[in-house]
Design a protein around this motif. Structure first.
Motif, PDB file in Angstrom:
ATOM      1  N   SER A  27       0.734 -16.731  16.668  1.00 16.12           N
ATOM      2  CA  SER A  27       0.661 -17.553  15.460  1.00 16.12           C
ATOM      3  C   SER A  27       0.816 -16.703  14.199  1.00 16.12           C
ATOM      4  N   ILE A  28       1.965 -16.054  14.081  1.00 18.22           N
ATOM      5  CA  ILE A  28       2.166 -15.100  12.987  1.00 18.22           C
ATOM      6  C   ILE A  28       2.269 -15.769  11.631  1.00 18.22           C
ATOM      7  N   PHE A  29       2.527 -17.091  11.631  1.00 14.17           N
ATOM      8  CA  PHE A  29       2.622 -17.808  10.354  1.00 14.17           C
ATOM      9  C   PHE A  29       1.286 -17.792   9.620  1.00 14.17           C
ATOM     10  N   SER A  30       0.206 -17.583  10.359  1.00 17.02           N
ATOM     11  CA  SER A  30      -1.135 -17.616   9.779  1.00 17.02           C
ATOM     12  C   SER A  30      -1.561 -16.285   9.184  1.00 17.02           C
ATOM     13  N   ILE A  31      -0.719 -15.267   9.352  1.00 19.40           N
ATOM     14  CA  ILE A  31      -1.110 -13.929   8.919  1.00 19.40           C
ATOM     15  C   ILE A  31      -0.847 -13.756   7.435  1.00 19.40           C
ATOM     16  N   ASN A  32      -1.881 -13.410   6.673  1.00 21.32           N
ATOM     17  CA  ASN A  32      -1.659 -13.057   5.273  1.00 21.32           C
ATOM     18  C   ASN A  32      -2.206 -11.676   4.950  1.00 21.32           C
ATOM     19  N   TYR A  33      -2.742 -10.998   5.946  1.00 22.94           N
ATOM     20  CA  TYR A  33      -3.312  -9.653   5.759  1.00 22.94           C
ATOM     21  C   TYR A  33      -3.070  -8.860   7.038  1.00 22.94           C
ATOM     22  N   GLU A  44     -18.112   5.209  12.177  1.00 22.79           N
ATOM     23  CA  GLU A  44     -17.787   3.798  12.108  1.00 22.79           C
ATOM     24  C   GLU A  44     -16.291   3.606  11.854  1.00 22.79           C
ATOM     25  N   ARG A  45     -15.812   2.434  12.242  1.00 23.44           N
ATOM     26  CA  ARG A  45     -14.423   2.108  11.967  1.00 23.44           C
ATOM     27  C   ARG A  45     -14.236   1.954  10.460  1.00 23.44           C
ATOM     28  N   GLU A  46     -13.143   2.522   9.936  1.00 26.57           N
ATOM     29  CA  GLU A  46     -12.898   2.467   8.514  1.00 26.57           C
ATOM     30  C   GLU A  46     -11.476   2.010   8.213  1.00 26.57           C
ATOM     31  N   LEU A  47     -11.327   1.370   7.064  1.00 27.35           N
ATOM     32  CA  LEU A  47     -10.002   0.942   6.629  1.00 27.35           C
ATOM     33  C   LEU A  47      -9.180   2.164   6.234  1.00 27.35           C
ATOM     34  N   VAL A  48      -7.937   2.189   6.677  1.00 31.96           N
ATOM     35  CA  VAL A  48      -7.004   3.240   6.283  1.00 31.96           C
ATOM     36  C   VAL A  48      -6.024   2.697   5.246  1.00 31.96           C
ATOM     37  N   ALA A  49      -5.398   1.558   5.571  1.00 28.82           N
ATOM     38  CA  ALA A  49      -4.408   0.973   4.674  1.00 28.82           C
ATOM     39  C   ALA A  49      -4.260  -0.498   5.010  1.00 28.82           C
ATOM     40  N   ALA A  50      -3.881  -1.280   4.011  1.00 31.19           N
ATOM     41  CA  ALA A  50      -3.702  -2.709   4.217  1.00 31.19           C
ATOM     42  C   ALA A  50      -2.556  -3.212   3.367  1.00 31.19           C
ATOM     43  N   ILE A  51      -1.951  -4.296   3.832  1.00 34.28           N
ATOM     44  CA  ILE A  51      -0.879  -4.941   3.086  1.00 34.28           C
ATOM     45  C   ILE A  51      -1.070  -6.442   3.213  1.00 34.28           C
ATOM     46  N   ILE A  52      -0.908  -7.134   2.071  1.00 33.41           N
ATOM     47  CA  ILE A  52      -1.080  -8.578   2.100  1.00 33.41           C
ATOM     48  C   ILE A  52       0.280  -9.256   1.964  1.00 33.41           C
ATOM     49  N   SER A  53       0.294 -10.564   2.118  1.00 31.45           N
ATOM     50  CA  SER A  53       1.550 -11.287   2.200  1.00 31.45           C
ATOM     51  C   SER A  53       2.393 -11.141   0.944  1.00 31.45           C
ATOM     52  N   GLY A  54       1.766 -10.929  -0.212  1.00 33.43           N
ATOM     53  CA  GLY A  54       2.532 -10.750  -1.436  1.00 33.43           C
ATOM     54  C   GLY A  54       3.135  -9.363  -1.574  1.00 33.43           C
ATOM     55  N   GLY A  55       2.754  -8.477  -0.674  1.00 37.35           N
ATOM     56  CA  GLY A  55       3.299  -7.128  -0.670  1.00 37.35           C
ATOM     57  C   GLY A  55       2.387  -6.080  -1.262  1.00 37.35           C
ATOM     58  N   THR A  68       1.732   5.738   4.189  1.00 39.86           N
ATOM     59  CA  THR A  68       2.392   4.587   3.599  1.00 39.86           C
ATOM     60  C   THR A  68       2.414   3.434   4.597  1.00 39.86           C
ATOM     61  N   ILE A  69       1.920   2.283   4.171  1.00 43.80           N
ATOM     62  CA  ILE A  69       1.974   1.089   5.012  1.00 43.80           C
ATOM     63  C   ILE A  69       3.161   0.244   4.571  1.00 43.80           C
ATOM     64  N   SER A  70       3.874  -0.305   5.535  1.00 47.91           N
ATOM     65  CA  SER A  70       5.024  -1.143   5.213  1.00 47.91           C
ATOM     66  C   SER A  70       5.175  -2.193   6.312  1.00 47.91           C
ATOM     67  N   ARG A  71       6.047  -3.137   6.081  1.00 46.95           N
ATOM     68  CA  ARG A  71       6.232  -4.172   7.085  1.00 46.95           C
ATOM     69  C   ARG A  71       7.697  -4.577   7.153  1.00 46.95           C
ATOM     70  N   ASP A  72       8.092  -5.045   8.313  1.00 43.09           N
ATOM     71  CA  ASP A  72       9.420  -5.581   8.539  1.00 43.09           C
ATOM     72  C   ASP A  72       9.211  -7.015   9.026  1.00 43.09           C
ATOM     73  N   ASN A  73       9.387  -7.977   8.130  1.00 38.37           N
ATOM     74  CA  ASN A  73       9.100  -9.368   8.488  1.00 38.37           C
ATOM     75  C   ASN A  73      10.035  -9.879   9.589  1.00 38.37           C
ATOM     76  N   ALA A  74      11.250  -9.390   9.608  1.00 38.67           N
ATOM     77  CA  ALA A  74      12.213  -9.837  10.626  1.00 38.67           C
ATOM     78  C   ALA A  74      11.770  -9.417  12.027  1.00 38.67           C
TER      79      ALA A  74
END
Length: 112
Positions: A27-33, A44-55, A68-74
């Motif tokens: 259900s990838i349509f539901s992903i915004n983070y 403890e587990r820690e955040l390294v990097a995050a990207i939201i739907s707006g980029g 560097t965090i990046s995404r390939d929507n395709a």
């Protein structure tokens, strides 16, 4: 439901580079983070990097300028390019979507 599969971990010398990948399905349509977290032994587990739907992106202070965090929507894939790796970056790295679904983790070891 979202399924996440990480890859790209391994052993690298200090100063080296790795690129982690996180492929999402379901259900990838539901992903915004999308985020990368890490957990070192005894810590403890820690955040390294995050990207939201707006980029917009966010980074933990110790990795700014190196990761560097990046995404390939395709390809429904998020990447974490890690440069200038240090021994203290050694950990299991986890991918998450919406901080609800998690991958199985991939080990990154930085050692000479």
């Amino acid at each position: 439901q979202v399924q996440l599969v990480e890859s790209g971990g391994g052993l690298v010398q200090p100063g080296g580079s790795l690129r982690l990948s996180c492929a999402a399905s379901g259900s990838i349509f539901s992903i915004n983070y999308m985020g990368w977290y890490r957990q070192a032994p005894g810590k403890e587990r820690e955040l390294v990097a995050a990207i939201i739907s707006g980029g917009s992106t966010a980074y933990e202070d110790s990795v700014k300028g190196r990761f560097t965090i990046s995404r390939d929507n395709a390809k429904n894939t998020v990447y974490l390019q890690m440069n200038s790796l240090k021994p203290e970056d050694t950990a299991v790295y986890y991918c998450t979507s919406n901080k609800r679904f998690w991958g199985q983790g991939t080990q990154v070891t930085v050692s000479s």
